[in-house]
Design a protein around this motif. Sequence first.
Motif, PDB file in Angstrom:
ATOM      1  N   GLY A  76     -11.022-103.482  -8.646  1.00  0.00           N
ATOM      2  CA  GLY A  76     -12.393-103.973  -8.811  1.00  0.00           C
ATOM      3  C   GLY A  76     -12.687-105.062  -7.800  1.00  0.00           C
ATOM      4  N   ALA A 132     -12.669-106.564  -4.007  1.00  0.00           N
ATOM      5  CA  ALA A 132     -12.725-106.015  -2.645  1.00  0.00           C
ATOM      6  C   ALA A 132     -11.378-106.205  -1.963  1.00  0.00           C
ATOM      7  N   ARG A 157      -9.526-106.853   1.446  1.00  0.00           N
ATOM      8  CA  ARG A 157      -9.755-107.292   2.825  1.00  0.00           C
ATOM      9  C   ARG A 157      -8.596-106.755   3.654  1.00  0.00           C
ATOM     10  N   THR A 182     -18.443-100.714  16.338  1.00  0.00           N
ATOM     11  CA  THR A 182     -17.862-102.020  16.050  1.00  0.00           C
ATOM     12  C   THR A 182     -17.878-102.966  17.239  1.00  0.00           C
ATOM     13  N   VAL A 219     -12.926-110.369  16.432  1.00  0.00           N
ATOM     14  CA  VAL A 219     -12.941-109.620  15.190  1.00  0.00           C
ATOM     15  C   VAL A 219     -14.365-109.213  14.836  1.00  0.00           C
ATOM     16  N   ALA A 220     -14.551-107.945  14.506  1.00  0.00           N
ATOM     17  CA  ALA A 220     -15.816-107.529  13.907  1.00  0.00           C
ATOM     18  C   ALA A 220     -15.544-107.312  12.427  1.00  0.00           C
ATOM     19  N   TYR A 221     -16.364-107.907  11.592  1.00  0.00           N
ATOM     20  CA  TYR A 221     -16.194-107.705  10.152  1.00  0.00           C
ATOM     21  C   TYR A 221     -17.155-106.626   9.697  1.00  0.00           C
ATOM     22  N   ARG A 222     -16.626-105.683   8.942  1.00  0.00           N
ATOM     23  CA  ARG A 222     -17.434-104.551   8.453  1.00  0.00           C
ATOM     24  C   ARG A 222     -17.250-104.423   6.957  1.00  0.00           C
ATOM     25  N   TYR A 223     -18.246-103.864   6.321  1.00  0.00           N
ATOM     26  CA  TYR A 223     -18.263-103.778   4.866  1.00  0.00           C
ATOM     27  C   TYR A 223     -18.549-102.343   4.474  1.00  0.00           C
ATOM     28  N   LYS A 233     -14.673-101.783  -3.110  1.00  0.00           N
ATOM     29  CA  LYS A 233     -15.331-102.328  -1.919  1.00  0.00           C
ATOM     30  C   LYS A 233     -14.271-102.764  -0.910  1.00  0.00           C
ATOM     31  N   ILE A 256     -13.595-104.995   2.903  1.00  0.00           N
ATOM     32  CA  ILE A 256     -14.018-105.818   4.035  1.00  0.00           C
ATOM     33  C   ILE A 256     -12.989-105.574   5.141  1.00  0.00           C
ATOM     34  N   SER A 297      -5.114-113.840   8.662  1.00  0.00           N
ATOM     35  CA  SER A 297      -4.905-114.923   7.705  1.00  0.00           C
ATOM     36  C   SER A 297      -5.703-114.708   6.420  1.00  0.00           C
TER      37      SER A 297
END
Lengths: 317, 445
Positions: B18, B20, B22, B67, B82-86, B93, B95, B114
Amino acid sequence: MNARTETELLLPPMHSPARLSNTHLDALEEETVFILREVAAAFERPTLLFSGGKDSLVLLKCAEKAFGAGRIPYPLLMIDTGHNFPEVTAYRDQRAEELGADLIVRSVEDSMARGTVRLAHPGESRNAHQSVTLLEAIEEFRFDALIGGARRDEEKARAKERIFSHRDSFGQWQPKDQRPELWTLFNTRLAPGEHFRVFPISNWTELDVWQYIEREHVGLPSIYYTHKREVVERRGLLVPVTELTPPRDGETVQVRDVRFRTVGDITTTCPVESLAADAGDVVLETLSVDVSERGATRMDDMTSEASMEKRKKDGYF
Amino acid sequence: MSATTATPATTDVHGDTGTALRFITCGSVDDGKSTLIGRLLVDSKTVLQDQLAGVQRGGETDLALLTDGLSAEREQGITIDVAYRYFSTAKRKFIIGDAPGHEQYTRNMVTAASAADAAVVLVDATKLAWAAEVEDGTVVKRELLPQTRRHTLLAHLLRVQSIVFAVNKLDAIDDAGLAFERISTALNAFAEAAGVQVAAIVPISALKGWNVATRHADWVGYEGPSLLELLEELPVTVQDEAVPFAFPVQWVEKFSASADTSRGRRVFWGRVASGHVEPGQRVTVLPSNQTATVAQVLSHTRQPKVVHAGHSAGIVLDREVDVSRGDWLLAPDAFEPVREITATVAWLDDEPLVAGRIYWALQGHRWVKAKVARIVDRVNITTLESEPATQLEANSIGDVVLSLQQPLAVLPFTQSRALGSLVLVDTASHKTAAAVLVQPAAAKA
């Protein structure tokens, strides 16, 4: 600052919203609250950029949780292009007053009067010129941290942004040379004249924002929900008909049921067709959209693949 | 994780899908990380029409363009930061931190790692000499690329909970089954030598979507889950609940009915680093060494309650003691503050670490001056052996002894992320120069 009476601390929670499957929203809220407190503690002259839009209203809600209602320890700053939707400006002022917050408004028109902003032609969008006015405000108030409601899911250049994003004395973002950001050990050290842009809701998506608005009953300007509006269709967008954005030759003005997914400068913001009357309806719509928030609504981002990146390098938030 | 912290950490960790997940994708440049992420986003239907239209080039869809968002990245065809995507599936979910492969941008990979629960290390099968069998009577050692090794080691050092190898571009190899088998053997041998636990090795084609979101049946002898199915089940990071209570003070809120805020009690806000906090508990303040009892515990919903590691709390003590931002509240007698630490550092700044220099060190919210007393050694990324060093250059990993201007309560990073991690900051440039991972006190004499 931040004085709170002892009895207030013993009051029950501010509200007890119905809990559905909320672990993700709770984690996001907690991360945001942590960052908002870090800014309050680590900087001498922070400010929170507040437009009256949904992301900044969500930030304000989190700030209320971090500090208690009415005790947000930094002023709110609005950079006004002079091209705002009146519903949004009115709501902005109302919220600031309700929270007893100090609202600073600096306007692009003043920069134009000073001669620091020169438009190429009178009809040019003032959106990108906000950077100049923003940097002038930073210099005027010597702000060392500016909290913004930008989200990484908005746009490709935003996806690269640190939570604590260092800016040099020209306000420039240096995407090739960002500071490493390890764990939650935020390096907030600055040289004179430099500042940080801080993005506490970086990890939220458009859907998260709407679910949070629904769960926490965050009030929004009315134009976020369905209303009838005169629009013209232009390059797949619904362009609102206003004094600033009149119909062009050959365009047919129609009245449609619309709402705004994002609000900003009138000259660059378009609504989408929608009958969503409350946050719950919008959540359902957001779950099934097939065009991004910016793709559906922003005229300025379509001009160049890198337009957001370029604006950010120039000091845009 | 429940932010209202009513649940103990033991129920909020293992297998809590439940929450997310990362995760990062890392590995060498051109191994297909951006394409893999593009594939995950497209196959999970996260990519919207206008975004997909933006990555059409000459009638072809270039998934990597989804990206690489910086113009310099598109010009050079590499990932810089870094590209953060969701995205989400029906189950969970996600990240994603899409980390750059170039050695020059290792600091950005460390940034992404990290915060990660899992790392997907991409291995490009077409770049490895897997086919050579015997040379001069001995089996040829199949070398992995240096960045594969470096990124795996860094993810391991940073205690990224699950490390997954994704062997990519197998669709471009004739004898893909043999290639996958031999590359898996090489990966396992490397991981064993480095002490790295491998969660899985998955054969994939990011370009074609094989084993990425959906299984590609009867291929290269692999019968496990697709990469995405695997990610749906990985645990999120375990908080340091079993370690004694430690709490770095982030922000001090004064409250008083009178305008004189020097009177009346104060609330100490911060995030519980380890253990948990509840009313009645005794605490020692570092550095003042005073003790007090926790009178009240608040969360941002203002309810008094127990707060567990990883969550924010407001703590009210039963009496006036000197506590300011940067101080720590600690379980009494559980920690021995030290003036010297031995630590592994991942050096990130272009200016090398120099023995004898003084840096700023940040632990929790506390800044202290730290002097590099000596460099113990540097890790050779290829052989994994320690070698002598007089300085640590950018992107190297080594052990150092730091002497601290003021005592800090530390634990080995392997026991506690929060008490065992520091960053070093250059006093002149203010750049974040190193990730510091505290070692057990007697590990390296």
